[in-house]
Design an enzyme around this catalytic site. Structure first.
Site, PDB file in Angstrom:
ATOM      1  N   ASN A 209       0.846  -1.193   0.000  1.00 52.07           N
ATOM      2  CA  ASN A 209       0.000   0.000   0.000  1.00 52.07           C
ATOM      3  C   ASN A 209       0.879   1.240   0.000  1.00 52.07           C
ATOM      4  OD1 ASN A 209       0.536   0.807   2.868  1.00 52.07           O
ATOM      5  ND2 ASN A 209      -0.337  -1.218   3.207  1.00 52.07           N
ATOM      6  N   PHE A 323      -4.392   3.733  14.815  1.00 50.70           N
ATOM      7  CA  PHE A 323      -4.841   4.713  13.836  1.00 50.70           C
ATOM      8  C   PHE A 323      -6.060   4.186  13.090  1.00 50.70           C
ATOM      9  CE2 PHE A 323      -2.009   8.383  12.963  1.00 50.70           C
ATOM     10  CZ  PHE A 323      -1.185   8.220  14.061  1.00 50.70           C
ATOM     11  N   LYS A 337     -13.497   0.756  15.849  1.00 58.07           N
ATOM     12  CA  LYS A 337     -12.141   0.208  15.950  1.00 58.07           C
ATOM     13  C   LYS A 337     -11.627   0.292  17.382  1.00 58.07           C
ATOM     14  CE  LYS A 337     -10.999   0.669  11.599  1.00 58.07           C
ATOM     15  NZ  LYS A 337     -10.504   1.263  10.391  1.00 58.07           N
TER      16      LYS A 337
HETATM   17  O1  C5P Z   1      -8.799  -2.236  10.963  1.00 54.45           O
HETATM   18  P1  C5P Z   1      -7.874  -1.195  10.438  1.00 54.45           P
HETATM   19  O2  C5P Z   1      -6.809  -1.778   9.566  1.00 54.45           O
HETATM   20  O3  C5P Z   1      -8.518  -0.038   9.770  1.00 54.45           O
HETATM   21  O4  C5P Z   1      -7.176  -0.610  11.765  1.00 54.45           O
HETATM   22  C1  C5P Z   1      -6.147   0.294  11.719  1.00 54.45           C
HETATM   23  C2  C5P Z   1      -5.321   0.198  12.978  1.00 54.45           C
HETATM   24  O5  C5P Z   1      -5.054  -1.163  13.290  1.00 54.45           O
HETATM   25  C3  C5P Z   1      -3.949   0.812  12.789  1.00 54.45           C
HETATM   26  O6  C5P Z   1      -3.518   1.280  14.055  1.00 54.45           O
HETATM   27  C4  C5P Z   1      -3.113  -0.358  12.319  1.00 54.45           C
HETATM   28  O7  C5P Z   1      -1.739  -0.176  12.598  1.00 54.45           O
HETATM   29  C5  C5P Z   1      -3.694  -1.493  13.112  1.00 54.45           C
HETATM   30  N1  C5P Z   1      -3.684  -2.789  12.436  1.00 54.45           N
HETATM   31  C6  C5P Z   1      -2.889  -3.795  12.912  1.00 54.45           C
HETATM   32  N2  C5P Z   1      -2.901  -5.033  12.306  1.00 54.45           N
HETATM   33  C7  C5P Z   1      -3.675  -5.262  11.260  1.00 54.45           C
HETATM   34  C8  C5P Z   1      -4.493  -4.242  10.745  1.00 54.45           C
HETATM   35  C9  C5P Z   1      -4.469  -3.029  11.348  1.00 54.45           C
HETATM   36  O8  C5P Z   1      -2.158  -3.571  13.880  1.00 54.45           O
HETATM   37  N3  C5P Z   1      -3.674  -6.454  10.688  1.00 54.45           N
END
Ligand code: C5P
Length: 398
Positions: A209, A323, A337
């Site tokens: 990404n 975040f 979240k």
């Molecule tokens: O669910 P989403 O990806 O939108 O959530 C974002 C937050 O979760 C961010 O703080 C990101 O670093 C963390 N995250 C994570 N592991 C994942 C997906 C997101 O730590 N697999």
């Protein structure tokens, strides 16, 4: 600004040593007391008399000097100092520091000092770029020293490129900035995830990404400034890690997950800023997938949610933040979240806001706390956003 601060200025023998008296002068004008320690080569480029006149202390340049009150000046001076800056730091002195050699006044003082160390390297570009110096610089960073410069420009040797000592004014500004932090995270250990993850499809292709790591790296730098020990678990990015962090480089979400879980138990705070891939290909092809006329489908499996896992693992006293980068229903999604991942706070930013999030140097954020309290900020630099986020975090620790 530096009133009451005791600073050791270490000078090694490069041409930039001619600027060292100005550093003494600036530090003194800012209110600091300065004691100079230098190598004998440094005194080929500047003089003891100049440095002693400006610092109003004897210069320590000879381990066997009989004039000092303490016969072990390199020890007593390190008890006195709040900070040590080596400017200029030559490739040679950096090499001695890295290798643990203590055979002159400066290297013995460095070895005995266990406070914050700032290093302003200065040398010819070819020396600076040499593997020896770069390897030693890595060691300096691993020891959590702050690295200032070197700047690019015309060098005394006629070359042009990286290797010029940062200007004394810039060095002063960074020392000022260091002491101006309230040390909100003094003695705390902070875990930060940053950057994108990369999920392999076959030996030559991957999914990733647009995350640049800028926000996470700015938070890591601010945590250091506030006195924390920082472990930065980072996906591949093209920016340099801030000085004084322990950088753990990873590629995939599984690797990031493994490292975050490993370090979290000993941390007081975890801030997950990484843009972690939610899914990875179920099977990674051993060979390059050949092009054909048929459609290609790839089956994805879910990656672990690192933030959610840390949220569930966290013990009393540990703070976990994350975040939420959204494109719609920002607040609703961010609140969900916060709840689902058992986070203490979520920093919300939106791709709908101009100049915010991925790639920009600015960000418009709101911090939503588990208590329901929410603070919204105007568009600001990522550095300023990091300061705001760390203030919010530190308030939770209290
Ligand atoms: O669910 P989403 O990806 O939108 O959530 C974002 C937050 O979760 C961010 O703080 C990101 O670093 C963390 N995250 C994570 N592991 C994942 C997906 C997101 O730590 N697999």
């Amino acid at each position: 600004m530096l009133q009451g601060k005791n600073i050791i200025l270490g000078i090694s023998g490069g041409i930039a040593a001619y600027k060292a008296p100005l550093i003494v002068r600036l530090l003194r004008s800012a209110g600091a007391s300065v004691k100079v320690v230098c190598t004998s080569n440094a005194l080929e480029f500047t003089t003891k008399t100049t440095l002693e006149t400006l610092s109003e202390y004897p210069v320590y340049a000879d381990v066997f000097e009989k004039d000092f009150v303490h016969s072990t000046e390199h020890i007593s001076i390190t008890d006195w100092a709040d900070l040590m800056i080596i400017a200029p730091a030559t490739g040679n002195i950096i090499g001695k520091f890295a290798a643990g050699i203590a055979d002159d006044a400066l290297s013995t003082t460095y070895m005995a000092f266990n406070g914050p160390v700032f290093i302003a390297p200065a040398m010819n570009t070819k020396m600076w770029l040499s593997k020896a110096v770069q390897d030693n610089m890595l060691e300096m960073k691993n020891r959590q020293h702050m690295i200032i410069g070197p700047a690019e420009g015309d060098l005394a040797c006629g070359y042009s490129g990286a290797g010029r000592m940062s200007q004394p004014e810039e060095i002063l500004a960074l020392i000022n900035e260091y002491f101006s932090a309230e040390k909100l995270l003094d003695g705390k250990k902070v875990l930060i995830s940053a950057g994108p993850t990369v999920e392999n499809i076959d030996p030559v292709r991957f999914l990733s990404n647009y995350s640049t790591g800028k926000m996470g790296y700015a938070i890591a730098a601010e945590c250091v400034r506030q006195g924390a020990e920082v472990i930065l678990i980072s996906g591949p990015v093209s920016i340099d890690a801030p000085a004084a962090v322990k950088l753990v480089s990873v590629k995939t979400a599984l690797e990031m997950h493994q490292e975050c879980v490993r370090y979290f138990a000993n941390c007081d705070v975890a801030i997950m800023t990484a843009a972690v891939a939610d899914y990875r290909p179920k099977d990674i092809s051993d060979q390059k997938i050949k092009k054909s006329d048929a459609e290609l489908s790839i089956t994805f499996v879910k990656n672990p949610d690192i933030l959610a896992e840390l949220g569930s693992m966290k013990k009393k006293g540990q703070i976990v933040g994350g975040f939420a980068l959204e494109t719609e229903n920002e607040l609703e999604n961010a609140k969900a979240k916060l709840h689902n991942k058992k986070a203490d706070f979520i920093v919300m930013n939106s791709l709908r806001d101009e100049n915010s999030a991925f790639g920009y140097d600015t960000n418009k954020i709101s911090v939503i706390h588990a208590s329901g309290e929410m603070k919204s900020f105007e568009l600001m630099t990522k550095k300023e956003a990091a300061v705001a986020i760390i203030h919010e975090t530190a308030a939770l620790i209290k």
